[in-house]
Design an enzyme around this catalytic site. Structure first.
Site, mmCIF file in Angstrom:
data_model
loop_
_atom_site.group_PDB
_atom_site.id
_atom_site.type_symbol
_atom_site.label_atom_id
_atom_site.label_comp_id
_atom_site.label_asym_id
_atom_site.label_seq_id
_atom_site.Cartn_x
_atom_site.Cartn_y
_atom_site.Cartn_z
ATOM 1 N N CYS A 2 -59.742 6.294 86.907
ATOM 2 C CA CYS A 2 -60.259 6.536 86.520
ATOM 3 C C CYS A 2 -61.050 8.067 86.676
ATOM 4 O O CYS A 2 -59.992 9.168 86.617
ATOM 5 C CB CYS A 2 -61.428 6.427 87.852
ATOM 6 S SG CYS A 2 -60.903 4.270 88.885
ATOM 7 N N ARG A 27 -60.184 7.446 80.354
ATOM 8 C CA ARG A 27 -59.521 6.934 81.895
ATOM 9 C C ARG A 27 -59.770 5.898 82.849
ATOM 10 O O ARG A 27 -58.782 5.431 82.685
ATOM 11 C CB ARG A 27 -59.308 8.046 82.548
ATOM 12 C CG ARG A 27 -59.049 10.122 81.948
ATOM 13 C CD ARG A 27 -59.628 10.691 83.500
ATOM 14 N NE ARG A 27 -59.135 10.524 84.638
ATOM 15 C CZ ARG A 27 -57.808 11.153 84.798
ATOM 16 N NH1 ARG A 27 -57.598 11.978 83.619
ATOM 17 N NH2 ARG A 27 -56.984 10.937 86.230
ATOM 18 N N TRP A 74 -61.516 2.358 86.394
ATOM 19 C CA TRP A 74 -61.049 1.542 86.098
ATOM 20 C C TRP A 74 -59.822 0.659 87.270
ATOM 21 O O TRP A 74 -59.912 1.173 88.173
ATOM 22 C CB TRP A 74 -59.232 2.000 85.930
ATOM 23 C CG TRP A 74 -58.303 0.762 85.072
ATOM 24 C CD1 TRP A 74 -58.599 0.067 84.129
ATOM 25 C CD2 TRP A 74 -57.695 0.214 86.322
ATOM 26 N NE1 TRP A 74 -57.134 -0.679 83.879
ATOM 27 C CE2 TRP A 74 -56.358 -0.070 85.084
ATOM 28 C CE3 TRP A 74 -57.052 0.622 87.237
ATOM 29 C CZ2 TRP A 74 -55.523 -1.177 85.907
ATOM 30 C CZ3 TRP A 74 -55.529 -0.036 87.393
ATOM 31 C CH2 TRP A 74 -54.593 -1.498 87.139
ATOM 32 N N ASN A 98 -60.809 8.927 92.642
ATOM 33 C CA ASN A 98 -59.878 8.657 91.795
ATOM 34 C C ASN A 98 -58.413 7.916 92.200
ATOM 35 O O ASN A 98 -58.127 9.579 92.967
ATOM 36 C CB ASN A 98 -59.610 9.405 90.435
ATOM 37 C CG ASN A 98 -58.299 8.941 88.726
ATOM 38 O OD1 ASN A 98 -58.332 8.005 89.630
ATOM 39 N ND2 ASN A 98 -57.732 9.820 89.358
ATOM 40 N N GLY A 99 -58.373 7.024 92.283
ATOM 41 C CA GLY A 99 -56.964 6.653 93.539
ATOM 42 C C GLY A 99 -57.014 6.170 93.825
ATOM 43 O O GLY A 99 -57.698 4.626 94.035
ATOM 44 N N GLU A 479 -40.867 -0.263 71.567
ATOM 45 C CA GLU A 479 -42.112 0.347 71.718
ATOM 46 C C GLU A 479 -42.765 -0.544 71.097
ATOM 47 O O GLU A 479 -43.858 -0.080 71.122
ATOM 48 C CB GLU A 479 -41.765 1.865 71.370
ATOM 49 C CG GLU A 479 -42.939 2.547 70.547
ATOM 50 C CD GLU A 479 -44.457 3.023 71.747
ATOM 51 O OE1 GLU A 479 -44.129 2.360 73.257
ATOM 52 O OE2 GLU A 479 -45.250 3.437 71.191
ATOM 53 N N LYS A 483 -46.296 -1.614 71.296
ATOM 54 C CA LYS A 483 -47.780 -0.710 70.691
ATOM 55 C C LYS A 483 -48.880 -1.827 70.512
ATOM 56 O O LYS A 483 -50.369 -2.184 70.483
ATOM 57 C CB LYS A 483 -47.782 -0.763 69.492
ATOM 58 C CG LYS A 483 -47.388 0.816 70.291
ATOM 59 C CD LYS A 483 -48.450 2.575 70.170
ATOM 60 C CE LYS A 483 -49.085 2.158 70.610
ATOM 61 N NZ LYS A 483 -48.308 2.686 72.658
ATOM 62 N N GLU A 486 -50.491 -4.169 73.177
ATOM 63 C CA GLU A 486 -51.476 -3.944 74.104
ATOM 64 C C GLU A 486 -52.217 -3.325 73.631
ATOM 65 O O GLU A 486 -53.627 -3.447 74.433
ATOM 66 C CB GLU A 486 -50.828 -2.099 74.601
ATOM 67 C CG GLU A 486 -51.000 -1.082 74.084
ATOM 68 C CD GLU A 486 -50.406 0.107 74.624
ATOM 69 O OE1 GLU A 486 -50.694 0.272 75.576
ATOM 70 O OE2 GLU A 486 -49.339 0.809 73.625
ATOM 71 N N HIS A 502 -27.151 -14.546 71.788
ATOM 72 C CA HIS A 502 -27.189 -14.253 73.737
ATOM 73 C C HIS A 502 -28.321 -15.536 73.388
ATOM 74 O O HIS A 502 -28.472 -15.088 74.694
ATOM 75 C CB HIS A 502 -26.993 -13.531 74.275
ATOM 76 C CG HIS A 502 -25.679 -12.543 73.449
ATOM 77 N ND1 HIS A 502 -24.262 -13.363 73.442
ATOM 78 C CD2 HIS A 502 -25.379 -11.574 72.333
ATOM 79 C CE1 HIS A 502 -23.954 -12.967 73.098
ATOM 80 N NE2 HIS A 502 -24.129 -11.834 71.838
ATOM 81 N N LYS A 602 -55.775 5.172 79.758
ATOM 82 C CA LYS A 602 -55.310 5.903 79.537
ATOM 83 C C LYS A 602 -54.057 7.025 80.353
ATOM 84 O O LYS A 602 -52.839 7.470 80.407
ATOM 85 C CB LYS A 602 -55.368 7.632 78.553
ATOM 86 C CG LYS A 602 -54.985 8.296 77.861
ATOM 87 C CD LYS A 602 -54.324 7.540 77.181
ATOM 88 C CE LYS A 602 -53.507 8.737 76.196
ATOM 89 N NZ LYS A 602 -52.391 8.052 75.142
#
Ligand code: AGP
Length: 607
Positions: A2, A27, A74, A98-99, A479, A483, A486, A502, A602
């Protein structure tokens, strides 16, 4: 997760709060709100969804006042809603947070027993209620805040505002970053410097456990033991926090395009003028005394570490372990003598990575971090912090930070090889030269933008996508899958090419595109065999390779993306471009929010 901001100003603060929140929206963006002391009384405006909804609300229901706090959320506890949006208020107390407060249920029970009632499902409301309860028991605002902060367990960055206190704000920091901004007759707090630069370039970072009493003309900081603490005031480079799209449609597009320049910055920062050797800034690592490197990170930063494993082991002949921070911190692995603990983090505030660093403190021979925010918590708690010089990265999907992390990690591996004498001088010189040429190679690499846009319109129709790679292109494939998923929300995963037989080959059919990241290197022929096995089963192969690779294996594939030839050691950095552009253009074709994808933020400053 946040963003919080506070202003003790000399003008109407609502517009300033919103402007700061815009800079913090990356954020978290589930909901947003502000509170001000308006003619002596607290008043709030809150809106669910993007910040623009709060701005619209303020047009119709303006909020006066020259002191205020703001928040962009968030959600951790409680769904995104106006009721759960911050600031939370109880009587004469408003707070933004925030937390995560880990003991909030216990505190709620205690407060309920005292007759307090709750209107939200959030942990943050408990903070406001607890401070209010202390005031009901006779404490003044400052004491109530101090006693409340002392009761909280978990991670928090807080800003309190009080009825009738137009020139008082209480701020606190434990586990989540918080900065104070010094103005002329004004005072500010913010989750990071980016939020404060519309107001000031004079910043003081609170340390872990600090809390502060602010007025427009004074700051009193106390440490976790309640002792007065003197924290440095520093001037930050305003342009380093410039956050605009530079004419691009999205921050992500701008940051992809910035890569040649910022990689050049990183290379120039670490390779000396005559290009003969890597020089570390402000400190040194004696790799002759290092017996093992343990690298820990999350998400894209973890894939950067995984890629660097190949480089450290092949170039510097030092064993490397790579770990996901959330697993590492609770597995509590033994840390042997001679271990270099290396933490990679764009934000420098990722809770799990910071916790893993703290686990290694006092155990590892040296704690080194590779970060994009030099004054971040991870940087400050390292013995040596290596900046990546990517500049502010706003798009939630990490792009330029990833390639700058890789560039710095490769230079570090070359530095280690020089100290350990494990690489012939000519070989190292060749790689350093390739690194200095990398920015221009990246410029050419960006020419795949148009063909990738065409390809991505096809990929956008897929339900699932599989990425394959060998050697250091395997973590790059991981990666690429991250990308894509997300920002386009398409299910994507990645495998080492050699792993296909396999199990994963059972997935192959004529619906699922298989993107093969394969420069014409020593492993190319092996990967071509895997490709043939896919195509023999009707699989649709997208071959990402160079001209020679296409000439040798381009027949029969569904699509190809051709990028410049580059030294195989540097290939993972260059092949990040197709990975990023495939995700970017596919997300646009899908109509998703490229810069602020759903459910993401982020900087993950909570675990
Ligand atoms: C990458 O695109 C994601 N946004 C995410 O995986 C990110 O890399 C991860 O959260 C780590 O963040 P950090 O580098 O700031 O520690």
């Amino acid at each position: 997760m946040c963003g919080i901001v506070g202003v003790l100003g000399t003008h109407e603060v609502a517009p300033l709060l919103v402007e700061s929140l815009k800079r913090l929206e990356y954020r978290g963006y589930d909901s947003a709100g502000i509170a001000t002391v308006n003619r002596g009384k607290l008043d709030r405006r809150r809106a669910v969804g993007k910040l623009v909804n709060l701005s619209d609300l303020l047009v119709h229901e303006p909020l006066a006042g020259t002191s205020g706090i703001g928040h962009t959320r968030w959600a951790t506890h409680g769904a995104p809603s106006v009721t759960n949006a911050h600031p939370h208020q109880s009587g004469p107390v408003a707070v933004v947070h925030n937390g995560i407060i880990e003991n909030f249920r216990e505190l709620r029970e205690e407060l309920a027993a005292k007759g307090q009632s709750f209107v939200t499902q959030t942990d943050t409301e408990t903070i406001a209620l607890l401070a209010h309860q202390y005031m009901l028991e006779g404490a003044d605002a400052r004491t109530a805040a101090e006693k409340t902060i002392a009761r909280l367990h978990g991670a928090f960055a807080l800003a309190f505002l009080f009825d009738g206190e137009d020139d008082l704000m209480i701020a606190a920091r434990k586990g989540s970053p918080l900065a104070i901004g010094h103005g002329d007759g004004e005072m500010f707090v913010g989750s990071d410097a980016i939020a404060l630069t519309p107001m000031t370039d004079r910043i003081t970072y609170l340390e872990e456990g600090d809390w502060a009493v602010l007025t427009r003309t004074s700051v009193e900081i106390r440490d976790a033991n309640g002792q007065l603490a003197n924290r440095a005031e520093r001037r930050i480079q305003i342009d380093s926090t410039r956050v605009d799209k530079g004419g691009h449609k999205h921050f992500m597009a701008k940051e992809i395009a910035e890569q040649p320049r910022v990689i050049g910055e990183a290379v120039r920062h670490y390779i000396d003028e005559d290009g003969a050797r890597v020089v570390l800034p402000r400190g040194e690592i004696d790799f002759t005394k290092i017996r093992r490197v343990t690298m820990v990170a999350c998400g894209t930063a973890y894939y950067a570490c995984f890629t660097a494993k190949y480089w450290f082991e092949q170039l510097a002949r030092v064993p490397v372990e790579v770990d996901i921070a959330s697993e590492f911190r609770y597995r509590e692995p033994p840390i042997e003598e001679g271990t270099l603990a290396l933490f990679v983090s764009q934000s420098g505030e990722t809770a799990d990575t910071l916790a893993a660093l703290r686990y290694c403190a006092g155990k590892a021979t040296k704690i080194v971090s590779v970060v994009n925010v030099p004054e971040s918590s991870i940087a400050r708690e390292s013995d040596l912090a290596l900046p990546i010089h990517a500049g502010a990265e706003i798009g939630v999907a990490s792009t330029k930070a990833f390639t700058c992390q890789l560039t710095v990690l490769l230079m570090l591996a070359l530095h280690a090889s020089a100290q350990r004498g494990t690489l012939p001088k000519e070989e190292r010189a060749r790689l350093l030269s390739a690194l200095r040429s990398l920015p221009s190679t990246m410029v050419t690499g960006l020419e795949i933008n148009a063909p990738t846009e065409t390809l991505s319109r096809k990929l956008a129709e897929a339900q699932d996508v599989l990425f394959l790679g060998r050697g250091p292109l395997y973590p790059l494939a991981l990666e690429a899958a991250l990308k894509l998923k997300e920002i386009s929300y398409i299910h994507a995963e990645a495998y080492a090419s050699g792993e296909l037989k396999h199990g994963p080959i059972a997935l192959i059919d004529n619906k699922m595109p298989v993107v093969v990241m394969a420069p014409r290197d020593a492993l190319f022929d092996k990967t071509v065999s895997n490709m043939q096995e896919v195509m023999a089963r009707g699989g649709k192969v997208v071959l990402v390779t160079d001209e020679q690779g296409r000439a040798e294996a381009g027949d029969g594939v569904w699509e190809t993306l051709i990028i410049p030839h580059v030294d195989p050691v540097l290939a993972p950095i260059l092949y990040a471009l197709p990975a990023q552009l495939i995700a970017y253009h596919t997300a646009i074709a899908k109509g998703t929010d490229v810069d602020q994808p759903r459910n993401l933020a982020k900087s993950v400053t909570v675990e």
